[in-house]
Design a protein around this motif. Structure first.
Motif, PDB file in Angstrom:
ATOM      1  N   MET A 285     -92.085   4.064  24.332  1.00 55.76           N
ATOM      2  CA  MET A 285     -92.718   4.286  23.029  1.00 55.76           C
ATOM      3  C   MET A 285     -91.671   4.597  21.956  1.00 55.76           C
ATOM      4  SD  MET A 285     -95.845   3.624  23.198  1.00 55.76           S
ATOM      5  CE  MET A 285     -96.038   4.067  21.487  1.00 55.76           C
ATOM      6  N   ILE A 286     -90.649   5.372  22.330  1.00 57.15           N
ATOM      7  CA  ILE A 286     -89.580   5.682  21.374  1.00 57.15           C
ATOM      8  C   ILE A 286     -88.876   4.401  20.941  1.00 57.15           C
ATOM      9  CG2 ILE A 286     -87.323   6.790  21.127  1.00 57.15           C
ATOM     10  CD1 ILE A 286     -88.413   8.995  23.032  1.00 57.15           C
ATOM     11  N   ALA A 287     -88.571   3.533  21.911  1.00 55.65           N
ATOM     12  CA  ALA A 287     -87.884   2.275  21.598  1.00 55.65           C
ATOM     13  C   ALA A 287     -88.743   1.387  20.709  1.00 55.65           C
ATOM     14  CB  ALA A 287     -87.523   1.540  22.888  1.00 55.65           C
ATOM     15  N   ILE A 288     -90.022   1.267  21.053  1.00 52.74           N
ATOM     16  CA  ILE A 288     -90.931   0.419  20.267  1.00 52.74           C
ATOM     17  C   ILE A 288     -91.060   0.956  18.843  1.00 52.74           C
ATOM     18  CG2 ILE A 288     -93.336  -0.313  20.012  1.00 52.74           C
ATOM     19  CD1 ILE A 288     -93.499  -0.448  23.067  1.00 52.74           C
ATOM     20  N   THR A 289     -91.218   2.273  18.714  1.00 56.33           N
ATOM     21  CA  THR A 289     -91.367   2.890  17.390  1.00 56.33           C
ATOM     22  C   THR A 289     -90.146   2.646  16.522  1.00 56.33           C
ATOM     23  OG1 THR A 289     -92.795   4.622  18.310  1.00 56.33           O
ATOM     24  CG2 THR A 289     -91.784   5.058  16.170  1.00 56.33           C
ATOM     25  N   LEU A 290     -88.967   2.828  17.100  1.00 56.65           N
ATOM     26  CA  LEU A 290     -87.736   2.623  16.330  1.00 56.65           C
ATOM     27  C   LEU A 290     -87.555   1.152  15.952  1.00 56.65           C
ATOM     28  CD1 LEU A 290     -85.235   4.961  18.213  1.00 56.65           C
ATOM     29  CD2 LEU A 290     -86.268   5.315  15.953  1.00 56.65           C
ATOM     30  N   VAL A 291     -87.883   0.250  16.868  1.00 58.49           N
ATOM     31  CA  VAL A 291     -87.699  -1.181  16.592  1.00 58.49           C
ATOM     32  C   VAL A 291     -88.592  -1.636  15.449  1.00 58.49           C
ATOM     33  CG1 VAL A 291     -88.074  -3.506  17.508  1.00 58.49           C
ATOM     34  CG2 VAL A 291     -86.831  -1.820  18.873  1.00 58.49           C
ATOM     35  N   TRP A 292     -89.905  -1.303  15.525  1.00 58.90           N
ATOM     36  CA  TRP A 292     -90.795  -1.841  14.486  1.00 58.90           C
ATOM     37  C   TRP A 292     -90.615  -1.134  13.144  1.00 58.90           C
ATOM     38  CZ3 TRP A 292     -94.553   0.659  11.673  1.00 58.90           C
ATOM     39  CH2 TRP A 292     -95.091   1.850  12.169  1.00 58.90           C
ATOM     40  N   SER A 293     -90.368   0.176  13.173  1.00 61.79           N
ATOM     41  CA  SER A 293     -90.206   0.893  11.904  1.00 61.79           C
ATOM     42  C   SER A 293     -88.881   0.533  11.225  1.00 61.79           C
ATOM     43  CB  SER A 293     -90.296   2.403  12.118  1.00 61.79           C
ATOM     44  OG  SER A 293     -89.285   2.859  12.991  1.00 61.79           O
ATOM     45  N   LEU A 294     -87.791   0.526  11.993  1.00 58.76           N
ATOM     46  CA  LEU A 294     -86.501   0.171  11.406  1.00 58.76           C
ATOM     47  C   LEU A 294     -86.441  -1.318  11.075  1.00 58.76           C
ATOM     48  CD1 LEU A 294     -84.046   2.325  13.558  1.00 58.76           C
ATOM     49  CD2 LEU A 294     -85.021   2.811  11.297  1.00 58.76           C
ATOM     50  N   GLY A 295     -87.225  -2.125  11.805  1.00 55.50           N
ATOM     51  CA  GLY A 295     -87.320  -3.548  11.456  1.00 55.50           C
ATOM     52  C   GLY A 295     -87.938  -3.741  10.088  1.00 55.50           C
ATOM     53  N   ILE A 296     -89.003  -3.001   9.796  1.00 56.17           N
ATOM     54  CA  ILE A 296     -89.637  -3.086   8.471  1.00 56.17           C
ATOM     55  C   ILE A 296     -88.714  -2.542   7.395  1.00 56.17           C
ATOM     56  CG2 ILE A 296     -91.525  -2.162   7.063  1.00 56.17           C
ATOM     57  CD1 ILE A 296     -93.328  -2.392   9.516  1.00 56.17           C
ATOM     58  N   VAL A 297     -88.026  -1.453   7.707  1.00 59.49           N
ATOM     59  CA  VAL A 297     -87.053  -0.908   6.755  1.00 59.49           C
ATOM     60  C   VAL A 297     -85.969  -1.939   6.462  1.00 59.49           C
ATOM     61  CG1 VAL A 297     -85.198   0.787   6.471  1.00 59.49           C
ATOM     62  CG2 VAL A 297     -87.442   1.514   7.297  1.00 59.49           C
ATOM     63  N   GLY A 298     -85.437  -2.573   7.532  1.00 59.47           N
ATOM     64  CA  GLY A 298     -84.393  -3.585   7.357  1.00 59.47           C
ATOM     65  C   GLY A 298     -84.875  -4.762   6.535  1.00 59.47           C
ATOM     66  N   LEU A 299     -86.096  -5.235   6.806  1.00 63.98           N
ATOM     67  CA  LEU A 299     -86.662  -6.336   6.034  1.00 63.98           C
ATOM     68  C   LEU A 299     -86.799  -5.958   4.565  1.00 63.98           C
ATOM     69  CD1 LEU A 299     -88.113  -9.127   5.895  1.00 63.98           C
ATOM     70  CD2 LEU A 299     -90.251  -7.886   6.359  1.00 63.98           C
ATOM     71  N   SER A 300     -87.288  -4.760   4.305  1.00 61.65           N
ATOM     72  CA  SER A 300     -87.494  -4.297   2.927  1.00 61.65           C
ATOM     73  C   SER A 300     -86.174  -4.193   2.177  1.00 61.65           C
ATOM     74  CB  SER A 300     -88.201  -2.938   2.929  1.00 61.65           C
ATOM     75  OG  SER A 300     -89.424  -2.995   3.630  1.00 61.65           O
ATOM     76  N   LEU A 301     -85.178  -3.603   2.834  1.00 68.16           N
ATOM     77  CA  LEU A 301     -83.874  -3.458   2.180  1.00 68.16           C
ATOM     78  C   LEU A 301     -83.207  -4.818   1.975  1.00 68.16           C
ATOM     79  CD1 LEU A 301     -82.475  -0.307   4.039  1.00 68.16           C
ATOM     80  CD2 LEU A 301     -83.565  -0.420   1.781  1.00 68.16           C
ATOM     81  N   TYR A 302     -83.384  -5.716   2.942  1.00 65.57           N
ATOM     82  CA  TYR A 302     -82.799  -7.048   2.805  1.00 65.57           C
ATOM     83  C   TYR A 302     -83.431  -7.800   1.633  1.00 65.57           C
ATOM     84  CZ  TYR A 302     -81.504 -11.884   3.825  1.00 65.57           C
ATOM     85  OH  TYR A 302     -81.032 -13.170   3.720  1.00 65.57           O
ATOM     86  N   GLN A 303     -84.758  -7.765   1.542  1.00 67.36           N
ATOM     87  CA  GLN A 303     -85.441  -8.462   0.455  1.00 67.36           C
ATOM     88  C   GLN A 303     -85.214  -7.785  -0.895  1.00 67.36           C
ATOM     89  OE1 GLN A 303     -89.519  -8.647   1.915  1.00 67.36           O
ATOM     90  NE2 GLN A 303     -89.156 -10.661   2.808  1.00 67.36           N
ATOM     91  N   SER A 304     -84.789  -6.537  -0.865  1.00 68.25           N
ATOM     92  CA  SER A 304     -84.535  -5.799  -2.113  1.00 68.25           C
ATOM     93  C   SER A 304     -83.042  -5.612  -2.367  1.00 68.25           C
ATOM     94  CB  SER A 304     -85.217  -4.423  -2.054  1.00 68.25           C
ATOM     95  OG  SER A 304     -86.586  -4.538  -1.797  1.00 68.25           O
ATOM     96  N   ARG A 305     -82.216  -6.317  -1.609  1.00 69.17           N
ATOM     97  CA  ARG A 305     -80.771  -6.075  -1.669  1.00 69.17           C
ATOM     98  C   ARG A 305     -80.204  -6.318  -3.063  1.00 69.17           C
ATOM     99  NH1 ARG A 305     -81.867 -10.873   0.540  1.00 69.17           N
ATOM    100  NH2 ARG A 305     -80.616 -12.736   0.055  1.00 69.17           N
ATOM    101  N   ASP A 306     -80.665  -7.360  -3.753  1.00 71.28           N
ATOM    102  CA  ASP A 306     -80.134  -7.640  -5.090  1.00 71.28           C
ATOM    103  C   ASP A 306     -80.477  -6.513  -6.055  1.00 71.28           C
ATOM    104  OD1 ASP A 306     -79.104 -10.027  -4.183  1.00 71.28           O
ATOM    105  OD2 ASP A 306     -80.828 -11.216  -4.840  1.00 71.28           O
ATOM    106  N   ALA A 307     -81.711  -6.023  -5.968  1.00 70.32           N
ATOM    107  CA  ALA A 307     -82.131  -4.933  -6.847  1.00 70.32           C
ATOM    108  C   ALA A 307     -81.362  -3.655  -6.538  1.00 70.32           C
ATOM    109  CB  ALA A 307     -83.635  -4.693  -6.708  1.00 70.32           C
ATOM    110  N   ILE A 308     -81.155  -3.365  -5.251  1.00 74.06           N
ATOM    111  CA  ILE A 308     -80.421  -2.159  -4.864  1.00 74.06           C
ATOM    112  C   ILE A 308     -78.967  -2.253  -5.304  1.00 74.06           C
ATOM    113  CG2 ILE A 308     -79.601  -0.807  -2.905  1.00 74.06           C
ATOM    114  CD1 ILE A 308     -82.211  -1.604  -1.459  1.00 74.06           C
ATOM    115  N   GLN A 309     -78.356  -3.402  -5.090  1.00 71.55           N
ATOM    116  CA  GLN A 309     -76.966  -3.594  -5.524  1.00 71.55           C
ATOM    117  C   GLN A 309     -76.840  -3.478  -7.036  1.00 71.55           C
ATOM    118  OE1 GLN A 309     -75.932  -7.392  -3.845  1.00 71.55           O
ATOM    119  NE2 GLN A 309     -75.709  -6.594  -1.754  1.00 71.55           N
TER     120      GLN A 309
END
Length: 671
Positions: A285-309
Motif C-alpha cells: 500500500m505504501i508503494a502504491i500510494t507513493l507511485v500514484w500520488s508522486l506520479g500525479i505530482v510529476g505530471l502536474s509539474l511537468y505540464q506546468s514546467r514552463d510556468a514554474i520556470q
C-alpha cells in the motif's frame, strides 16, 4: 449543569462526523462562505441589476463600539454579509484568488485559462485554482467548482475546508494528548481559528496546514486500524494530502512544514516498526500510494514546467535567497495584538503580517527542564517524544527568524526559500501544537515541579513581556495602554491557570481569546450576487456571449482582474508570471523587462505619449499605453471610468455606462 455540559460535549465528539456532514450540507444549501468579495462595492461596483446601489461597511467606516454591530446577524443584508466584516486588506483573497476561482468555474476549469492575456495562464501555478486535471484529487475543497458552478463552488470551498480542518485538528490533538477528548476539542478550535491561519485561510498557509494535518492524521491512523478497507481509504487520503501539499508551490511555508512531516513520519514509522505493525500488505500500500500520488505530482509539474520556470526567472519574487534574522525580539509580544487586529487597523503594519497565534512556547521552554528533571518516565511515552520534537522545531524557527543562519547553511537546509516572516508564522502554528501537548502533559504529570522556582521564572518572564509591550510606542499608538495591559493580564492569567491545573477555567478563558482573535477575522457571507449580479457584470456577460472571442482591456481603474471572471479575454489581470507573447508587442525593444518580468497586478492607462512601464509597488506593473498600440493588439472592448471619445476621438464608441461611472467602449480604429 456540569452533567448536561459533559453530556453535550460527549455527544458532539461522538457524533462529530455526522454533525460535520450536516453542517457542510447547510453551507451548500444556503450558499455560505467567508470571502470578502463584498469589498468590490468599495471599488466602484455598486449598481445592482435592478438599479439599486449596494453599499458595504468595513471597519474603517466605523468608530468605537459601533464596530460591535458588524458581528450581529444581518439576515437581510443587501451585500450578502450575514455576520462579520469583509477585509479590504485581504485583496489576495477577494481580488485575486476568488476571482481566479470564479473565472475557472465560468470558463470550464481548464488547466490553461486562455482568458488571461494572449498566452493564457497556468491555473495550477495560479493559487491552485480548480482545474479538470488529475491533480484535483489533491484539492478536495475545489471539487465544488467542477460540478456546482461558481457560487456553490465557493460555498463548497469554504465549508469543506473549514469543517475538514476542524476534524483534522481534533484528530491530531487526540494524538498529541493521548486521546484527551475535551482538550482535543479545545485544540481543534484553537488551531483552526489561530489568527494567522484565518487571515491566510484561502492562501498558502491555510492550504499547507490542511494538507500537513491530512498527511499526519492519515499516516498515524493507517497503522492503528486493522481493516484493509480502512487502510485503503487512509492511503487514498494520504496520497491526496501529498499531492495537495506539493502543488501549493510556496516553499516559504512548505520547507518548515516539510521538516515537521519528516519528523512525524520517522516517529510514526519507528513506533509501527517496533510493534511489528508493518506487514507485506502495508509495504504494498505504501508503494502504491507513493507511485500514484508522486506520479500525479510529476505530471502536474511537468505540464506546468514552463510556468514554474517563468515564475522562478522573475525579478520579483524570483529566486530570492533568505537567511533569516529579520524579526526583532520585541515582536515576541506581538501575539498579544491578535485580539485587536479584527477590530482595529494598525498604521505601522498590516493585519495579515501582524497576525500570529496565542501560544506558550517561551514559558514552555523555561519550564520544560523542571519537568524533565522531575519525571523519570518522560521518554517512555512516545507522545512526549513527538512533543519534544515539536518544541525543537518551533525553537529552531524562532531562532531562524530572530538570529538567522549563514547563507551556506540556509541553502543546504533549503531555508534560503523561507523569509523570516514566514518562518515566524510557521512557528506560531507549530507552537499551538506545542502548547496543546504541554497542557496535556502537565495535567497528567503526577510529580510536581518546584513551584517556587518555576513560578519565579514565570514571573520574571511575564514582567519582561509586559515592559516589552508597554515600551513600544507603535503598540501604544495602535491600542490604548489600558487595553494592552488587560490583554497581557488575560494571557498571563490563562497560563498560570494552566500551570496550577485549573483546567476548566483555563479552557474557558482561552476560548475567549480564540473567539475574539480568530472567529472574528472572516465574515459569514451568502452567495456571490454582490459581484455576479451587478449591472456591469451582467452587461459584460452579455457582450461575452455575443462576442466570445472579443479582446478586452480595462484601464484607469480597479477592474484589471474583474473581466476574466465572466469569461472576457483581457490583456490585464494578475499574472504569476509574465505573458511574453503580449510583452513582445508592448515592449518591442525590450526596454522594460525589469519592470514587467515579475508577479504582477497588471494595469493600463491609455495615453497619446510613448508607451512606458513603471512599478508603483514590487508586485504592480502600470503600463502607460500609447493608444495606437490598441490596433496592433486587436483590442475590441475597453472598460474604463474615463470619457475616451472626448480624450482620443471617435474610434472609441461608448456602448454602455452604469450609474457608478463605469463605461464600456467598442474600439473601432477605422472610424
Amino acid at each position: 449543569m456540569k452533567t448536561y455540559l459533559k453530556a453535550s460535549l460527549d455527544g458532539l465528539i461522538k457524533w462529530r462526523y455526522y454533525i460535520a456532514v450536516f453542517a457542510f450540507l447547510l453551507g451548500l444549501m444556503f450558499n455560505l462562505h467567508g470571502s470578502s468579495i463584498s469589498v468590490w462595492n468599495k471599488f466602484g461596483l455598486q449598481e445592482a441589476s435592478n438599479g439599486q446601489k449596494i453599499e458595504t461597511t468595513t471597519i474603517s467606516d466605523l468608530k468605537g463600539w459601533e464596530k460591535a454591530n458588524l458581528w450581529l446577524p444581518q439576515f437581510n443584508s443587501e451585500d450578502g454579509i450575514i455576520l462579520g466584516v469583509p477585509r479590504l486588506i485581504r485583496s489576495d483573497e477577494w481580488f485575486v484568488q476568488t476571482s481566479f476561482y470564479l473565472s475557472q468555474a465560468n470558463t470550464g476549469n481548464q488547466l490553461i485559462n486562455d482568458r488571461y492575456a494572449l498566452s493564457g495562464q497556468n491555473m495550477i501555478v495560479a493559487y491552485n485554482a480548480p482545474v479538470w486535471h488529475p491533480s484535483v484529487i489533491g484539492k478536495p475543497f475545489n471539487w465544488g467548482f467542477l460540478f456546482l458552478g461558481s457560487s456553490r463552488g465557493l460555498a463548497w470551498y469554504w465549508s469543506f475546508k473549514l469543517i475538514a480542518l476542524l476534524l483534522l485538528a481534533f484528530e491530531f490533538a487526540m494524538i498529541l494528548t493521548r486521546k484527551n477528548k475535551y482538550l482535543s476539542l479545545l485544540g481543534s478550535l484553537w488551531l483552526t481559528f489561530t489568527p494567522t491561519i484565518q487571515w491566510w485561510f484561502m492562501q498558502h498557509l491555510g492550504d499547507i496546514v490542511f494538507f500537513a494535518l491530512l498527511i499526519m492524521v492519515s499516516m498515524y491512523h493507517y497503522f492503528e486500524v486493522k481493516s484493509k478497507k480502512k487502510k485503503v481509504f487512509l492511503s487514498a487520503c494520504l496520497g491526496s494530502g501529498i499531492i495537495g501539499y506539493v502543488l501549493v508551490i510556496y516553499p516559504a511555508f512548505q520547507v518548515p512544514f516539510a521538516y515537521l512531516l519528516l519528523g512525524f513520519t520517522v516517529w510514526c514509522f519507528r513506533a509501527a516498526y517496533k510493534k511489528q505493525m508493518i506487514k507485506r500488505f502495508d509495504w504494498l500500500m505504501i508503494a502504491i500510494t507513493l507511485v500514484w500520488s508522486l506520479g500525479i505530482v510529476g505530471l502536474s509539474l511537468y505540464q506546468s514546467r514552463d510556468a514554474i520556470q517563468a515564475s522562478l526567472a522573475t525579478v520579483y519574487p524570483g529566486s530570492r535567497i533568505s537567511t533569516g534574522g529579520e524579526i526583532n525580539l520585541s515582536q515576541l509580544v506581538e501575539m498579544l495584538l491578535n485580539v485587536f487586529l479584527p477590530f482595529n487597523i494598525p498604521s505601522f503594519s498590516n493585519q495579515v503580517e501582524l497576525a500570529s497565534s496565542y501560544h506558550f512556547l517561551p514559558f514552555i521552554l523555561l519550564l520544560l527542564p523542571f519537568y524533565l528533571k522531575s519525571s523519570k518516565k518522560f521518554w517512555q511515552i512516545k507522545e512526549n517524544r513527538l512533543g519534544l520534537f515539536l518544541i525543537v522545531l518551533a525553537s529552531f524557527l524562532l531562532f531562524y527568524a530572530l538570529i538567522g543562519l549563514p547563507e551556506i547553511l540556509a541553502k543546504l537546509s533549503l531555508f534560503s526559500y523561507v523569509t523570516s516572516s514566514r518562518a515566524w508564522q510557521a512557528m506560531a502554528v507549530i507552537s499551538v501544537w506545542v502548547s496543546i501537548w504541554f497542557m496535556s502533559y502537565i495535567w497528567e504529570q503526577k510529580n510536581q515541579v518546584n513551584s517556587l522556582w518555576a513560578g519565579l521564572l514565570l514571573g520574571i518572564c511575564s514582567a519582561l513581556s509586559y515592559f516589552l509591550l508597554l515600551g513600544n510606542k507603535l503598540y501604544q499608538d495602535y491600542v490604548d495602554s489600558i487595553l494592552l495591559s488587560l490583554a497581557w493580564f488575560w494571557f498571563i492569567f490563562i497560563f498560570f491557570l494552566i500551570f496550577f491545573g485549573y483546567r476548566k477555567l483555563a479552557s474557558l478563558a482561552l476560548m475567549c481569546l480564540i473567539v475574539l482573535s480568530g472567529m472574528t477575522v472572516n465574515p459569514l457571507v451568502q452567495g456571490t450576487a454582490v459581484i455576479e449580479e451587478k449591472a456591469l457584470s451582467i452587461q459584460v456577460k452579455n457582450l461575452v456571449n455575443r462576442d466570445p472571442n472579443g479582446l478586452w482591456l480595462s484601464e484607469n481603474g480597479n477592474f484589471y482582474n474583474y473581466l476574466q471572471i465572466f469569461g472576457a479575454k483581457s490583456i490585464d489581470g494578475v499574472r504569476f508570471y509574465p505573458d511574453r507573447q503580449l510583452m513582445t508587442k508592448l515592449d518591442e525593444q525590450n526596454l522594460y523587462e525589469t519592470e514587467w518580468n515579475r508577479y504582477s497586478h497588471l494595469r493600463y492607462l491609455l495615453t497619446t505619449e510613448t508607451t512606458t512601464f513603471s512599478n508603483p509597488a514590487p508586485d504592480n506593473v502600470t503600463i502607460s499605453l500609447n493608444m495606437t498600440t490598441l490596433n496592433n493588439l486587436g483590442i475590441d472592448y475597453i472598460l474604463t471610468n474615463r470619457n475616451l471619445t472626448d480624450l482620443f476621438g471617435q474610434s472609441f464608441q461608448e456602448i454602455y455606462q452604469d450609474s457608478d461611472g463605469n463605461r464600456i467602449y467598442r474600439y473601432q480604429p477605422n472610424l
